[in-house]
Design an enzyme around this catalytic site. Structure first.
Site, PDB file in Angstrom:
ATOM      1  N   THR A  60      -2.602  -5.330  -9.193  1.00 22.13           N
ATOM      2  CA  THR A  60      -2.638  -6.161  -7.979  1.00 22.13           C
ATOM      3  C   THR A  60      -4.073  -6.476  -7.562  1.00 22.13           C
ATOM      4  O   THR A  60      -5.004  -5.731  -7.848  1.00 22.13           O
ATOM      5  CB  THR A  60      -1.938  -5.463  -6.802  1.00 22.13           C
TER       6      THR A  60
ATOM      7  N   CYS B 264      -7.404   3.480  -9.973  1.00 21.50           N
ATOM      8  CA  CYS B 264      -7.423   4.577  -9.003  1.00 21.50           C
ATOM      9  C   CYS B 264      -8.848   5.013  -8.759  1.00 21.50           C
ATOM     10  O   CYS B 264      -9.687   4.916  -9.642  1.00 21.50           O
ATOM     11  CB  CYS B 264      -6.666   5.781  -9.553  1.00 21.50           C
TER      12      CYS B 264
ATOM     13  N   LYS C 140      -3.963  -0.522 -18.395  1.00 22.46           N
ATOM     14  CA  LYS C 140      -3.670  -1.592 -17.433  1.00 22.46           C
ATOM     15  C   LYS C 140      -4.906  -1.860 -16.595  1.00 22.46           C
ATOM     16  O   LYS C 140      -5.369  -0.994 -15.853  1.00 22.46           O
ATOM     17  CB  LYS C 140      -2.497  -1.198 -16.537  1.00 22.46           C
TER      18      LYS C 140
ATOM     19  N   ALA D 164       0.878  -1.173   0.000  1.00 20.15           N
ATOM     20  CA  ALA D 164       0.000   0.000   0.000  1.00 20.15           C
ATOM     21  C   ALA D 164       0.913   1.219   0.000  1.00 20.15           C
ATOM     22  O   ALA D 164       0.988   1.968   0.960  1.00 20.15           O
ATOM     23  CB  ALA D 164      -0.916  -0.012   1.212  1.00 20.15           C
TER      24      ALA D 164
END
Lengths: 310, 309
Positions: free
Chosen positions: B193, B130, B165, B70
């Site tokens: 991830t 995001c 991505k 993180a």
């Protein structure tokens, strides 16, 4: 000055438990002078060709044996988690993958001939290597070493082996007073500081985070220059993963994170003014200190638990 | 032996081995171990318009066959990257793919505009994992419309090849892949991830300051492989495989299910030369199998009844 970073395979040449849960491991080192670590630098260590532990662990260099063609690195670590527990069961002849030497080590300040080595628990590891690399300058009388080392009780004394013969002052504190000064190494140092001329004195420190915070503040308050070595959990050790970031006030600008692996692990007292780190540690959820201490220079768990007292 | 691959938008790589964003810094960090010029491409740490400090520590935790992170997209910002980091990469003779992220569609477009025409930048990789602050923080990449909108805006702002991505933290990654393709993406890379968590049972606290983090490493590889295989069948643009690749055999799995190239990420932390080791291993495999062109491997998966004679 910075040695070339390399990936190496090292063979364990000896591996001993020097006191319960504390191990000294001697590993063959690539025979190249370009890869000799400077004091305060570290290596990332992993079992070769094994899946666990998954990530390499950072270990500060405890000593080097530079016998030509038979170079060795000596590591001193404490079992602090799964990774070090697995390391502790490794036997002579098994192989490790080593990445290093890494990080920014201690630097010498020529006009300061009195060098104070201030160590708490496993924090003695980089200080030991620093002392060993100063042997020539000690023999020439250019510097003198004064060791102030703290631990829980006299059982931890094997950690301090090797300092006495190199240091003209060798003072020890124990939390329980079983040997030496009763209290923390910082309590001891505060009582002895009047003996030193700040203009001629330099402090090198390593130990649990609360001790480092106190040491940096102490140095700044008394006008004594110093450097200290930090530890953090790391994944890569080379500055790519940003996992070892700590918030230091001056090193990267207010509130900016710096990488312990690249900008550190050694920081000057001024750089260390770690308001950000303290702020984070006040959040209960972020208190991963014991886990983190599985890293480079594992500190004694006992000392971590008494963080307020160091 | 021909290892060159095309990853869309007219971008051809001399070999299929790339670095994964956030695991190779800005190239310089691994330069003592890896000559970036030997790689197919370098994907740099994700950049935003302004520098970002990132998250408080602890930021990482080891987990079975992997790690959680993180880091919080800590980066020096696009301007500092161009000024301070790009000159080194430019000297390495390697295609540089700049990973970008923003909190609004406009930020993505502005980043793409700034990087358009910058000497030494060969492509963009758009991180859509995001939170979209204008839509209540839902991840761009988890919202097909938002993912498409980001793609379209970036494409309009740049002439560079655009790789999007994808995040694996969705129900149907193929549906999102199709929308991103329709919006004009030149290629897709996957997976980012997987969100995960780990708890210290002694203290009953999360191991990460941010509580959750992104899981990477071999632990995610089968999930990544399955998603690459699925997405490859859903779109016609090139797909780049990412997720737990540590050895040549892992990379070959991704190529065989249809990835045109692969990215090596967490493996570099463990073995700084992992990228080059993977490349060597691919060469050895091709030698052993008598394969002259890597294109013969890509998408060559045999299913029931198609086993090699």
């Amino acid at each position: 000055m910075t040695a070339t970073r390399q990936v190496m395979t090292g063979t364990i040449l000896s591996h001993k438990e020097i006191l319960p849960g504390h191990f000294r491991m001697t590993v063959s080192w690539a025979p190249s002078m370009e890869t000799i670590p400077s004091p305060g630098q570290f290596v990332m260590v992993r079992r070769r060709a094994e899946d666990t532990p998954f990530l390499p662990r950072p270990f500060s260099v405890y000593d080097m044996d530079l016998t030509e063609g038979l170079e060795k690195v000596i590591l001193l670590y404490r079992v602090a988690g799964k990774g070090t527990e697995i390391f502790s069961r490794m036997k002579r002849g098994e192989t490790l993958s080593l990445i290093g030497p890494l990080g920014r080590g201690f630097t010498a300040v020529p006009e300061k001939p009195t060098l104070l080595l201030v160590g708490g628990g496993m924090g003695v590891v980089p200080l030991h290597y620093l002392a060993r690399t100063l042997t020539d300058r000690l023999e020439k009388g250019e510097v003198s070493l004064h060791a102030y080392l703290g631990c829980g009780n006299s059982n931890f004394f094997p950690l301090f082996r090797g300092f006495k013969s190199l240091c003209s002052v060798f003072r020890v504190s124990t939390d329980d007073g079983s040997v030496g000064f009763k209290g923390t190494v910082m309590d001891l140092l505060e009582r002895e500081v009047h003996r030193y001329d700040p203009a001629r004195t330099m402090i090198y420190g390593c130990g649990p985070r609360p001790m480092l915070t106190r040491l940096a503040a102490f140095g700044i308050r008394n006008g004594v220059t110093g450097q200290l070595s930090m530890e953090e959990r790391m994944a890569c050790g080379v500055g790519a993963c940003l996992g070892c970031a700590v918030s230091l006030k001056t090193a990267g600008g207010e509130g900016n994170y710096v990488r312990v692996c690249r900008e550190g692990p050694v920081f000057s007292f001024d750089e260390f003014q770690d308001s950000g780190t303290r702020k984070v540690e006040e959040c209960s959820v972020t208190d991963g200190f014991v886990k983190r201490s599985e890293g480079k220079a594992p500190k004694s768990r006992r000392m971590n638990n008494k963080r307020g007292q160091i | 032996m021909n290892l060159s691959v095309s990853i869309g938008g007219g971008l051809t790589l001399k070999n299929p081995v790339m670095t994964a964003s956030g695991t190779f810094g800005y190239g310089e960090e691994y330069s003592p171990f890896v000559d970036p010029g030997l790689l197919g491409a370098v994907v740099v740490k994700g950049l935003s318009l302004k520098p970002r400090a990132g998250n408080p520590p602890p930021r990482i935790m080891e987990t079975p066959s992997g790690m959680l992170n993180a880091v919080g997209l800590q980066n020096i910002g696009v301007e500092a990257f161009i000024e301070e980091k790009l000159p080194f990469l430019r000297s390495c003779d390697v295609p540089v793919i700049v990973n970008i992220f923003g909190e609004t569609v406009e930020e993505y477009a502005r980043l793409a505009g700034i990087l358009d025409g910058v000497d030494g930048v060969h492509g963009l990789e758009v991180n859509v994992s995001c939170p979209n602050i204008k839509r209540g923080g839902i991840t761009f990449g988890a919202d097909p419309a938002a993912a498409a909108e980001v793609t379209r805006s970036v494409k309009e702002a740049t002439r560079l090849p655009v790789i999007v991505k994808l995040t694996p933290n969705v129900t149907d990654i193929s549906a999102i892949a199709r929308r991103v393709e329709e919006a004009g993406a030149d290629a897709l890379s996957l997976i980012n991830t997987l969100r995960g968590m780990s708890v210290d049972v002694e203290k009953r606290t999360p191991h990460l300051a941010m509580v959750t983090g992104g899981l990477s490493g071999p632990a995610v590889r089968p999930v990544a492989l399955r998603m690459v295989w699925e997405v490859r069948r859903a779109v016609s643009i090139p797909v780049i495989g990412v997720g737990g690749i540590a050895e040549a055999r892992d990379a070959l799995e991704f190529l065989i299910v249809g990835a045109s190239a692969v990215q090596i990420g967490t493996a570099s932390f463990i073995n700084p030369r992992a990228t080059l080791d993977v490349l060597d291993g691919i060469r050895q495999y091709m030698n052993r199998k008598g394969i002259a062109h890597i294109g013969e491997i890509i998408g060559s998966l045999r299913t029931c009844g198609e086993e090699e004679a």
